[in-house]
Design a protein around this motif. Structure first.
Motif, PDB file in Angstrom:
ATOM      1  N   THR A   1       0.869  -1.176   0.000  1.00  0.00           N
ATOM      2  CA  THR A   1       0.000   0.000   0.000  1.00  0.00           C
ATOM      3  C   THR A   1       0.910   1.231   0.000  1.00  0.00           C
ATOM      4  OG1 THR A   1      -0.127  -0.093   2.420  1.00  0.00           O
ATOM      5  CG2 THR A   1      -1.895  -1.168   1.176  1.00  0.00           C
ATOM      6  N   VAL A   2       0.378   2.372  -0.453  1.00  0.00           N
ATOM      7  CA  VAL A   2       1.268   3.516  -0.689  1.00  0.00           C
ATOM      8  C   VAL A   2       0.720   4.826  -0.136  1.00  0.00           C
ATOM      9  CG1 VAL A   2       2.082   2.447  -2.842  1.00  0.00           C
ATOM     10  CG2 VAL A   2       0.323   4.205  -2.966  1.00  0.00           C
ATOM     11  N   VAL A   3       1.675   5.715   0.136  1.00  0.00           N
ATOM     12  CA  VAL A   3       1.368   7.133   0.362  1.00  0.00           C
ATOM     13  C   VAL A   3       2.244   7.896  -0.616  1.00  0.00           C
ATOM     14  CG1 VAL A   3       1.420   9.083   1.959  1.00  0.00           C
ATOM     15  CG2 VAL A   3       0.910   6.768   2.815  1.00  0.00           C
ATOM     16  N   ILE A   4       1.627   8.721  -1.456  1.00  0.00           N
ATOM     17  CA  ILE A   4       2.416   9.520  -2.397  1.00  0.00           C
ATOM     18  C   ILE A   4       2.367  10.988  -1.989  1.00  0.00           C
ATOM     19  CG2 ILE A   4       0.491   9.654  -4.079  1.00  0.00           C
ATOM     20  CD1 ILE A   4       2.758   9.742  -6.262  1.00  0.00           C
ATOM     21  N   LYS A   5       3.533  11.636  -2.106  1.00  0.00           N
ATOM     22  CA  LYS A   5       3.626  13.091  -1.896  1.00  0.00           C
ATOM     23  C   LYS A   5       4.084  13.671  -3.225  1.00  0.00           C
ATOM     24  CE  LYS A   5       6.079  16.244  -1.249  1.00  0.00           C
ATOM     25  NZ  LYS A   5       6.212  17.340  -2.266  1.00  0.00           N
ATOM     26  N   PRO A   6       3.131  14.210  -4.021  1.00  0.00           N
ATOM     27  CA  PRO A   6       3.523  14.749  -5.328  1.00  0.00           C
ATOM     28  C   PRO A   6       4.283  16.067  -5.187  1.00  0.00           C
ATOM     29  CG  PRO A   6       1.162  15.064  -4.957  1.00  0.00           C
ATOM     30  CD  PRO A   6       1.688  14.341  -3.752  1.00  0.00           C
ATOM     31  N   ALA A   7       4.941  16.453  -6.260  1.00  0.00           N
ATOM     32  CA  ALA A   7       5.656  17.732  -6.264  1.00  0.00           C
ATOM     33  C   ALA A   7       4.669  18.868  -5.989  1.00  0.00           C
ATOM     34  CB  ALA A   7       6.318  17.941  -7.609  1.00  0.00           C
ATOM     35  N   GLU A   8       5.127  19.858  -5.270  1.00  0.00           N
ATOM     36  CA  GLU A   8       4.269  20.996  -4.914  1.00  0.00           C
ATOM     37  C   GLU A   8       3.857  21.814  -6.135  1.00  0.00           C
ATOM     38  OE1 GLU A   8       7.172  20.072  -3.674  1.00  0.00           O
ATOM     39  OE2 GLU A   8       8.496  21.749  -3.194  1.00  0.00           O
ATOM     40  N   ASP A   9       4.606  21.676  -7.245  1.00  0.00           N
ATOM     41  CA  ASP A   9       4.256  22.417  -8.457  1.00  0.00           C
ATOM     42  C   ASP A   9       3.172  21.725  -9.278  1.00  0.00           C
ATOM     43  OD1 ASP A   9       5.993  24.820  -8.690  1.00  0.00           O
ATOM     44  OD2 ASP A   9       7.570  23.335  -8.443  1.00  0.00           O
ATOM     45  N   THR A  10       2.979  20.424  -9.069  1.00  0.00           N
ATOM     46  CA  THR A  10       2.030  19.694  -9.931  1.00  0.00           C
ATOM     47  C   THR A  10       1.132  18.725  -9.158  1.00  0.00           C
ATOM     48  OG1 THR A  10       3.778  18.069 -10.338  1.00  0.00           O
ATOM     49  CG2 THR A  10       3.475  19.773 -12.018  1.00  0.00           C
ATOM     50  N   PRO A  11       0.478  19.199  -8.105  1.00  0.00           N
ATOM     51  CA  PRO A  11      -0.366  18.258  -7.345  1.00  0.00           C
ATOM     52  C   PRO A  11      -1.640  17.845  -8.080  1.00  0.00           C
ATOM     53  CG  PRO A  11      -0.561  20.492  -6.461  1.00  0.00           C
ATOM     54  CD  PRO A  11       0.522  20.535  -7.494  1.00  0.00           C
ATOM     55  N   LEU A  12      -2.143  18.721  -8.989  1.00  0.00           N
ATOM     56  CA  LEU A  12      -3.438  18.416  -9.625  1.00  0.00           C
ATOM     57  C   LEU A  12      -3.367  17.133 -10.456  1.00  0.00           C
ATOM     58  CD1 LEU A  12      -6.352  19.083 -10.249  1.00  0.00           C
ATOM     59  CD2 LEU A  12      -5.579  20.715 -11.995  1.00  0.00           C
ATOM     60  N   SER A  13      -2.262  16.902 -11.120  1.00  0.00           N
ATOM     61  CA  SER A  13      -2.154  15.691 -11.945  1.00  0.00           C
ATOM     62  C   SER A  13      -2.260  14.441 -11.088  1.00  0.00           C
ATOM     63  CB  SER A  13      -0.835  15.692 -12.718  1.00  0.00           C
ATOM     64  OG  SER A  13      -0.820  16.793 -13.600  1.00  0.00           O
ATOM     65  N   VAL A  14      -1.695  14.494  -9.882  1.00  0.00           N
ATOM     66  CA  VAL A  14      -1.788  13.313  -9.013  1.00  0.00           C
ATOM     67  C   VAL A  14      -3.184  13.217  -8.395  1.00  0.00           C
ATOM     68  CG1 VAL A  14      -0.787  12.116  -7.020  1.00  0.00           C
ATOM     69  CG2 VAL A  14       0.703  13.231  -8.686  1.00  0.00           C
ATOM     70  N   VAL A  15      -3.822  14.363  -8.148  1.00  0.00           N
ATOM     71  CA  VAL A  15      -5.238  14.324  -7.719  1.00  0.00           C
ATOM     72  C   VAL A  15      -6.046  13.596  -8.802  1.00  0.00           C
ATOM     73  CG1 VAL A  15      -7.311  15.752  -7.425  1.00  0.00           C
ATOM     74  CG2 VAL A  15      -5.195  16.376  -6.232  1.00  0.00           C
ATOM     75  N   ASN A  16      -5.811  13.951 -10.062  1.00  0.00           N
ATOM     76  CA  ASN A  16      -6.543  13.305 -11.156  1.00  0.00           C
ATOM     77  C   ASN A  16      -6.248  11.808 -11.229  1.00  0.00           C
ATOM     78  OD1 ASN A  16      -7.950  15.533 -12.053  1.00  0.00           O
ATOM     79  ND2 ASN A  16      -6.318  16.200 -13.439  1.00  0.00           N
ATOM     80  N   PHE A  17      -4.987  11.458 -11.002  1.00  0.00           N
ATOM     81  CA  PHE A  17      -4.596  10.045 -11.025  1.00  0.00           C
ATOM     82  C   PHE A  17      -5.297   9.296  -9.890  1.00  0.00           C
ATOM     83  CE2 PHE A  17      -0.531   7.169 -11.113  1.00  0.00           C
ATOM     84  CZ  PHE A  17      -1.203   6.230 -11.880  1.00  0.00           C
ATOM     85  N   VAL A  18      -5.259   9.894  -8.705  1.00  0.00           N
ATOM     86  CA  VAL A  18      -5.860   9.252  -7.535  1.00  0.00           C
ATOM     87  C   VAL A  18      -7.375   9.070  -7.737  1.00  0.00           C
ATOM     88  CG1 VAL A  18      -6.399   9.669  -5.102  1.00  0.00           C
ATOM     89  CG2 VAL A  18      -4.046   9.914  -5.912  1.00  0.00           C
ATOM     90  N   LYS A  19      -7.994  10.033  -8.418  1.00  0.00           N
ATOM     91  CA  LYS A  19      -9.440   9.900  -8.699  1.00  0.00           C
ATOM     92  C   LYS A  19      -9.714   8.645  -9.524  1.00  0.00           C
ATOM     93  CE  LYS A  19     -10.997  14.692  -8.509  1.00  0.00           C
ATOM     94  NZ  LYS A  19     -11.237  15.883  -9.356  1.00  0.00           N
TER      95      LYS A  19
END
Ligand code: ADP
Length: 514
Positions: free
Chosen positions: A190-208
């Motif tokens: 299982t994972v916890v990801i901390k995306p780059a502060e400049d591009t969090p929206l892309s990881v929000v989209n991925f997580v969705k």
């Protein structure tokens, strides 16, 4: 509370925001939740900092603790959920990404800057990775082997490791997270990801996409925020068994030391100073075309960017002139406008760093500026971080701009006398990620493949363009021996377990004679 609404990427006054920006939260245990402190930070469009993409949770240790606790809680049952079933969920994620590719890519261009075609490629890479990794759900092969003892069976299997802490950069906002999250969860972690502060929206989209696919709560968690406040507590958390990091060499070295002291597994993917060798027998038009793409794609902000051209003295003049001419012709502007070929660089700090290197190139290194060399501020470009594609000629192999990673639209042409000299120059840097050679001579091509000290080599193609089913990573200062992509990615996210089954009915002793 000093960090509440900390502005990122620039310091435009808040009143310049064009529209009411969306607010995004962390994803912990299947829920979207704000940072415990309520603090947020802004994410602005690097092509036009008046455009506020959104505000995001400015997470701290407390949020990381919650996310790691959720991942720990989810781990025992996820680990035992059959791998082919885990793979079915990953296939679903792939299908969701396919359906949402355009929207995800647009969001990515808006927060990161690279042109739409390239953010489409970034999203596609996550899709490819999802299909590739999902296929492994029915493989994850170990070995069956012989035993030195009678009536004894031996085999090795892969086991999951536990909770993984993933730290990702901004230049491939969804592709790099996919290289880490997908093999990690397919293997039962299982994972916890901390995306780059400049591009969090892309990881929000991925997580969705994971949420929509129906992954059990806690398998994938995300905390947004900054390196020191959200990244550091994640990599140091006692429950986190594996850390996978991609980013700058400076940060990677800190993470390497900290995780080593805590006895954690750690994979690092850091800098590069990649080169294209152009021999006198090369197809020069093809080499220029490749060099242009390798040097200026993603505004040179790829770890595999072609930042050195090592060109045979017989063709160097022609090559440099042609490359500079093509660089001058590239259309630079906001990536959402389809006619543009090169977008902005990511943020003010990065822009200043790149301009600083350009200055060093002109002064200390005494290189010959053939194109670009400046910030572009005409019209609306002044609201973003645009740098003209820059080609330096007559660069010495040991010049600062030929040795240090610039991570921007700047490339250096270095003259070589021979094939042997080219290989020596190519290897004369501290990094070892990617290298390429343009030649029509098969003997030279194979010798280069043998002798270039990089994790990735191309023949008659630039230094960029990795495919997900091959291992990705570098030698020397680029990494610490691990690879992402390919089945090799599973080495970091699995433990090997050796199994011995004795069906002799008597005590047999390995290595001991009766
Ligand atoms: P860049 O200079 O390109 O931003 P960094 O290596 O600083 O590269 O950032 C890559 C990722 O590492 C980002 O997600 C960032 O927040 C994170 N990061 C930075 N410092 C640390 C740290 N000390 N511990 C953990 N993560 C960090």
């Amino acid at each position: 509370m000093a960090k509440a609404n900390a502005a990122k990427k620039s310091s435009p006054s808040k009143s310049t925001a064009k529209t009411q920006a969306a607010q995004y939260h962390n994803f912990i245990n299947g829920q979207w939740v704000p940072a415990a402190s309520g603090a947020t930070f802004e994410n602005r469009n690097p092509a036009d900092t008046r455009d506020l993409v959104g505000t995001f949770a400015d997470s701290a240790a407390e949020d990381v603790d919650r996310a790691v606790a959720a991942a720990r809680e989810a781990y025992p049952s996820w680990r035992l959920y059959p791998a082919p079933k885990r793979a079915e969920l990953v296939f679903k994620v792939a299908d969701i990404l396919v359906r949402r590719k355009d929207e995800i890519s647009r969001d990515m261009t808006r927060e990161m800057g690279k042109v739409l075609k390239e953010t489409g490629g970034d999203t596609q890479e996550a899709i490819d990775m999802a299909y590739f990794v999902a296929g492994e759900g029915r493989r994850l092969y170990g070995h069956t082997t012989t035993s030195e003892l009678k009536n004894k069976f031996a085999m090795s299997v892969r086991d999951s490791v536990g909770v993984c802490g993933l730290i990702t950069p901004w230049n491939f906002p969804i592709a790099i997270p996919s290289w880490k999250i997908l093999p990690a969860i397919l293997a039962g972690n299982t994972v916890v990801i901390k995306p780059a502060e400049d591009t969090p929206l892309s990881v929000v989209n991925f997580v969705k996409a994971f949420e929509e696919a129906g992954l059990p709560a806690g398998v994938v968690n995300m905390v947004t925020g900054f390196g020191a406040t959200a990244g550091a507590p994640l990599i140091k958390h006692p429950t986190v068994r594996v850390v996978s990091f991609t980013g700058s060499t400076a940060t990677g070295r800190v993470i390497s030391t900290e995780t080593a002291a805590l006895g954690k597994r750690c994979s690092l993917e850091m800098g590069g100073k990649n080169c294209i060798i152009v021999m006198d027998d090369a197809n020069l038009d093809l080499a220029v075309e490749g060099a242009l793409w390798g040097a200026f794609g993603t505004s040179g902000q790829r770890c595999t960017a072609s930042s050195r051209m090592i060109v045979h003295k017989k063709v160097v003049k022609k090559f440099t002139a042609a490359l500079a001419e093509r660089a001058k012709g590239l259309r630079v502007g906001p990536g959402l406008d389809l006619k543009n070929e090169v977008g902005p660089v990511i943020n003010q700090k990065q822009m200043e760093k790149i301009l600083g290197y350009i200055e060093i190139g002109k002064t200390k290194d005494k290189a010959k500026l053939m194109s670009g060399g400046e910030r572009l501020t005409e019209g609306d470009l002044k609201h973003g971080y645009f740098i003209a594609p820059t080609v330096f000629g007559d660069v010495a192999p040991n010049a600062v701009i030929a040795q240090e990673e610039i991570f921007g639209p700047v490339t250096s042409v270095i003259t070589c006398d021979s094939f042997e000299n080219a290989i020596e120059i190519a290897n004369g840097v501290e990094y070892g990620l990617s290298a390429s050679i343009y030649t029509a001579d098969v003997n030279r091509a194979f010798t280069a493949m043998r002798d270039l000290q990089t994790g990735i080599c191309y023949v008659n193609a630039p230094t960029i363009g990795a495919e997900v089913h091959l291992p990705f990573g570098g030698t020397k200062g680029t990494g610490n021996g691990h690879r992402e992509g390919g089945i090799e990615a599973f080495e970091i996210f699995t433990e090997w377990k050796s199994l011995y089954i004795d069906y002799s009915g008597v005590l047999q002793k390995a290595q001991i004679e009766d």
